[in-house]
Scaffold this active site. Structure first.
Site, PDB file in Angstrom:
ATOM      1  N   THR A 107       7.507  29.901  -2.129  1.00  0.00           N
ATOM      2  CA  THR A 107       6.931  31.096  -1.491  1.00  0.00           C
ATOM      3  C   THR A 107       6.101  31.940  -2.461  1.00  0.00           C
ATOM      4  O   THR A 107       5.327  32.799  -2.026  1.00  0.00           O
ATOM      5  CB  THR A 107       8.055  32.001  -0.945  1.00  0.00           C
ATOM      6  OG1 THR A 107       8.818  32.493  -2.063  1.00  0.00           O
ATOM      7  CG2 THR A 107       8.993  31.239  -0.024  1.00  0.00           C
ATOM      8  N   ASP A 202       8.021  28.181 -19.801  1.00  0.00           N
ATOM      9  CA  ASP A 202       8.351  26.857 -20.342  1.00  0.00           C
ATOM     10  C   ASP A 202       7.808  26.693 -21.751  1.00  0.00           C
ATOM     11  O   ASP A 202       8.449  26.099 -22.626  1.00  0.00           O
ATOM     12  CB  ASP A 202       7.780  25.756 -19.438  1.00  0.00           C
ATOM     13  CG  ASP A 202       8.672  25.496 -18.226  1.00  0.00           C
ATOM     14  OD1 ASP A 202       9.828  25.969 -18.225  1.00  0.00           O
ATOM     15  OD2 ASP A 202       8.205  24.824 -17.291  1.00  0.00           O
TER      16      ASP A 202
HETATM   17  O1  LIG Z   1       2.413  37.293 -10.688  1.00  0.00           O
HETATM   18  P1  LIG Z   1       3.411  36.323 -10.166  1.00  0.00           P
HETATM   19  O2  LIG Z   1       2.838  35.418  -9.113  1.00  0.00           O
HETATM   20  O3  LIG Z   1       4.686  36.972  -9.752  1.00  0.00           O
HETATM   21  O4  LIG Z   1       3.740  35.310 -11.358  1.00  0.00           O
HETATM   22  C1  LIG Z   1       3.980  35.730 -12.654  1.00  0.00           C
HETATM   23  C2  LIG Z   1       5.407  35.509 -13.051  1.00  0.00           C
HETATM   24  O5  LIG Z   1       5.663  34.105 -13.151  1.00  0.00           O
HETATM   25  C3  LIG Z   1       6.181  33.813 -14.447  1.00  0.00           C
HETATM   26  O6  LIG Z   1       7.547  33.878 -14.494  1.00  0.00           O
HETATM   27  P2  LIG Z   1       8.483  32.700 -13.899  1.00  0.00           P
HETATM   28  O7  LIG Z   1       8.781  32.956 -12.472  1.00  0.00           O
HETATM   29  O8  LIG Z   1       7.882  31.373 -14.223  1.00  0.00           O
HETATM   30  O9  LIG Z   1       9.833  32.899 -14.683  1.00  0.00           O
HETATM   31  P3  LIG Z   1      10.188  32.561 -16.197  1.00  0.00           P
HETATM   32  O10 LIG Z   1       9.571  33.638 -17.010  1.00  0.00           O
HETATM   33  O11 LIG Z   1      11.662  32.596 -16.201  1.00  0.00           O
HETATM   34  O12 LIG Z   1       9.635  31.215 -16.531  1.00  0.00           O
HETATM   35  C4  LIG Z   1       5.551  34.888 -15.293  1.00  0.00           C
HETATM   36  O13 LIG Z   1       6.198  35.048 -16.532  1.00  0.00           O
HETATM   37  C5  LIG Z   1       5.629  36.097 -14.417  1.00  0.00           C
HETATM   38  O14 LIG Z   1       6.872  36.772 -14.468  1.00  0.00           O
HETATM   39 MG   LIG Z   2       8.072  30.190 -15.752  1.00  0.00          MG
END
Ligand SMILES: O=P(O)(O)OC[C@H]1O[C@H](OP(=O)(O)OP(=O)(O)O)[C@H](O)[C@@H]1O
Ligand SMILES: [Mg+2]
Ligand SMILES: O=c1cc[nH]c(=O)[nH]1
Length: 208
Positions: A107, A202
């Site tokens: 989503t 990652d």
């Molecule tokens: O602007 P958005 O569409 O919300 O995406 C950005 C988010 O996605 C990534 O985190 P992720 O969900 O990969 O988590 P992680 O940092 O644990 O890898 C990134 O570090 C942001 O927090």
């Molecule tokens: Mg991430």
């Protein structure tokens, strides 16, 4: 609200290194901290100063210090931790408010799993740090959380921002300024920033 794209040569150079396909975890992590450091320098340029008198080696000396609001740094887990050390090098006495969010892969909506904010957050300026501003969902959820806790002064520091994410934050939170090393081109069909950095979490943690 303003978007500050920091075009300093050191920032441009370091961000270019981060975009290399086979960059090591160690290099990516180090550069994330270094660019975080430089973004903090830029994002703190307009902090208000006040004069004061100190007891110097040759008697009373007039000096300046930062006035008013103290600062809390808000890393968004996980990837925001990769910028934290670099930010704290510039503002070593800042309190840290941690927000845990991940983006649902289907989503693209943020899913909250943790938060622990500084107790006096209503009296602090919050510097939210996250390498990636993609759809803006994670940043907006974090800003919502901070505002609900009483925080009235918020700035976002991101390594790379997509135009879509900037627009989303601008619409929801026009009072929040964004500091970024690059406004990139667009999001792909999976919500990744192009050209971007790939999956920043990652790359910082060495997971895949
Ligand atoms: O602007 P958005 O569409 O919300 O995406 C950005 C988010 O996605 C990534 O985190 P992720 O969900 O990969 O988590 P992680 O940092 O644990 O890898 C990134 O570090 C942001 O927090
Ligand atoms: Mg991430
Ligand atoms: O490009 C992107 C988008 C979200 N999260 C990332 O780590 N990279």
């Amino acid at each position: 609200m303003s978007v500050h794209e920091i075009r300093h040569p050191l920032v441009r150079h370091k961000l270019g290194l981060m975009r290399q396909k086979n960059i090591s975890t160690r290099s990516f992590r180090q550069l994330a901290g270094e660019v975080g450091n430089l973004l903090t320098y830029e994002a703190s340029k307009d902090l208000e100063l006040e004069d004061y008198t100190l007891d110097g080696w040759c008697g009373d000396i007039s000096a300046e210090r930062i006035k008013g609001k103290k600062i809390t740094v808000v890393p968004i887990l996980r990837a925001g931790l990769g910028m934290l050390d670099g930010v704290l090098e510039m503002i070593p006495s800042a309190k840290i408010s941690v927000v845990g969010l991940y983006r649902d892969e289907e989503t693209l909506e943020p899913v909250s799993y943790f938060d622990k904010l500084a107790g006096d957050i209503d009296q602090r300026m919050a510097l939210v740090v996250d390498p990636m501003l993609a759809t803006g969902g994670s940043m907006n959820a974090t800003i919502d959380l901070l505002k609900n806790a009483g925080c009235t002064s918020i700035r976002a520091l991101v390594l790379v921002a997509a135009p879509e994410g900037i627009k989303a934050v601008q619409q929801a939170h026009p009072d929040v300024d964004i500091y970024t090393a690059s406004v990139d081109d667009h999001l792909n069909e999976n919500g990744y920033i192009i050209p971007g950095l790939g999956d920043a979490g990652d790359k910082i943690f060495g997971t895949e």
